[in-house]
Design an enzyme around this catalytic site. Structure first.
Site, PDB file in Angstrom:
ATOM      1  N   VAL A  42       0.820  -1.058   0.132  1.00 27.64           N
ATOM      2  CA  VAL A  42      -0.190  -0.059  -0.114  1.00 27.64           C
ATOM      3  C   VAL A  42       0.825   1.513   0.030  1.00 27.64           C
ATOM      4  O   VAL A  42       0.404   2.508   0.239  1.00 27.64           O
ATOM      5  CB  VAL A  42      -1.015   0.107   1.148  1.00 27.64           C
ATOM      6  N   ARG A  76       4.141   2.427  -2.565  1.00 24.68           N
ATOM      7  CA  ARG A  76       4.084   2.763  -3.830  1.00 24.68           C
ATOM      8  C   ARG A  76       4.592   1.924  -4.671  1.00 24.68           C
ATOM      9  O   ARG A  76       5.227   0.915  -4.388  1.00 24.68           O
ATOM     10  CB  ARG A  76       5.455   4.001  -4.093  1.00 24.68           C
ATOM     11  N   GLU A  95      -0.122   3.072 -13.568  1.00 21.05           N
ATOM     12  CA  GLU A  95      -1.673   3.157 -13.136  1.00 21.05           C
ATOM     13  C   GLU A  95      -2.643   4.059 -14.267  1.00 21.05           C
ATOM     14  O   GLU A  95      -1.919   4.773 -14.400  1.00 21.05           O
ATOM     15  CB  GLU A  95      -1.718   3.681 -11.822  1.00 21.05           C
ATOM     16  N   HIS A 133      -5.550   1.384  -6.392  1.00 24.41           N
ATOM     17  CA  HIS A 133      -5.207   2.561  -5.553  1.00 24.41           C
ATOM     18  C   HIS A 133      -6.324   3.367  -4.767  1.00 24.41           C
ATOM     19  O   HIS A 133      -6.622   4.439  -4.832  1.00 24.41           O
ATOM     20  CB  HIS A 133      -4.443   3.581  -6.427  1.00 24.41           C
ATOM     21  N   SER A 183      -6.972   2.280  -1.186  1.00 24.88           N
ATOM     22  CA  SER A 183      -6.931   1.992   0.216  1.00 24.88           C
ATOM     23  C   SER A 183      -7.117   3.257   1.217  1.00 24.88           C
ATOM     24  O   SER A 183      -7.576   2.992   2.165  1.00 24.88           O
ATOM     25  CB  SER A 183      -5.512   1.127   0.563  1.00 24.88           C
TER      26      SER A 183
END
Length: 315
Positions: free
Chosen positions: A222, A224, A253, A272, A274
């Site tokens: 969580v 990078r 991403e 992405h 979280s």
């Protein structure tokens, strides 16, 4: 009295900055107009924290913003040599994402321990298959990253009965140093990557590090995306060097539809998300307004990034 110019690198929806009416001349831009407007700005708000435009557009010489704030925990997307060498102050959104990310990690750990993804798959097949699941209490976690997010993850896992060791850049009370990492990895049931992206951490989870882990270990990223050699992770899962993994951040991403990562056995991919709980954008906007008020009043800013390190130093 001259009103400061606040330049906002926009994303949709835009930030709510109504409290700054009359206290800042607010100019909005997208990536294409950023370079032309930077020299006239006193403050830059990087609301589009997925953009790498700041690093490309930052002026090497001449006028430039005195302060840059990014609505994200990571700052690697905007750092460049010219910005790092300048006297411009950089701040981040430290504090907004800590507990949401910790809760998300706890959810992933519980889901893997209790085999919930497999339960869902079997339900879709209408297949009744009794299995045994893992007892979470008494297991060990190694949390890599000693910032507020890493510490929140450790606290949350401890509340579930997990013994959590934290690894940071330098050892101190309650924090292990890098020299302890391999030893802790070799004993951990859960390895959580929550470190900032720096030259020292890029690619740190490679084939060797996955080989150090136990075959029963699960890995969660969580932090990078580039902390992880994704080919190595795929190989470690395919060869069952580790038991499972979940990644909420990736090197590229959004993840392309044809990426092989979608189908790696034992890998759970999320987009992405979280730290993004209901109302997170409003919280980010309110945090920036409070920082702006401090800046305008001449008071010291908080969440100031050490540009040589790439993160806000711990206390």
């Amino acid at each position: 009295m001259t009103v400061p110019t606040l330049l906002v690198l926009d994303a949709d929806p835009p930030p709510r900055l109504g409290r700054l009416t009359g206290r800042a001349r607010i100019v909005h831009t997208d990536e294409t107009g950023l370079a032309a407007r930077l020299p006239d700005a006193d403050v830059l708000l990087v609301w589009d924290f997925t953009s790498h435009a700041v690093a490309r557009a930052w002026p090497g010489e001449g006028p430039r913003p005195r302060w840059v704030h990014t609505a994200s925990a990571g700052v690697d997307h905007l750092m460049c040599p010219a910005l790092a060498a300048s006297d411009t102050v950089v701040t981040n959104a430290r504090g907004v994402f800590d507990q949401p990310i910790a809760e998300y990690v706890a959810a992933l750990v519980l889901a893997m321990a209790k085999d919930l993804p497999r339960t869902w798959e079997l339900q879709q097949k209408r297949e009744w298959r009794h299995r045994e699941s893992m007892r979470l209490a008494g297991t060990r976690a190694c949390v890599v990253g000693s910032g507020p997010i890493g510490r929140a993850i450790a606290r949350t896992l401890k509340s579930l009965g997990v013994t959590a060791a934290i690894v940071g850049r330098t050892p101190r009370t309650g924090i292990h140093g890098p020299d302890d990492l391999d030893r802790l990895l070799s004993r951990a049931d859960w390895v959580i990557a929550a470190a900032p992206l720096t030259d020292a951490t890029r690619g740190m989870f490679d084939l060797r590090r996955f080989g150090v882990m136990q075959p029963s270990a699960r890995f969660v990223n969580v932090g990078r995306g580039p902390l992880v050699d994704e080919d190595a992770l795929a190989e470690a899962l395919s060869k069952r060097w580790i038991a499972g993994a979940a990644v909420d951040v990736l090197t590229h991403e959004p993840l392309a539809p044809n990426s092989p990562l979608w189908q790696v056995p034992g890998l759970l991919v999320s987009p992405h998300m979280s730290g993004d709980t209901v109302g997170w954008r409003e919280e980010l906007g309110a945090q920036f307004v409070e920082l702006y008020e401090r800046w305008a009043a001449g008071r010291p800013l908080v969440n100031v990034v050490d540009k040589s390190r790439g993160y806000v130093p711990g206390h």
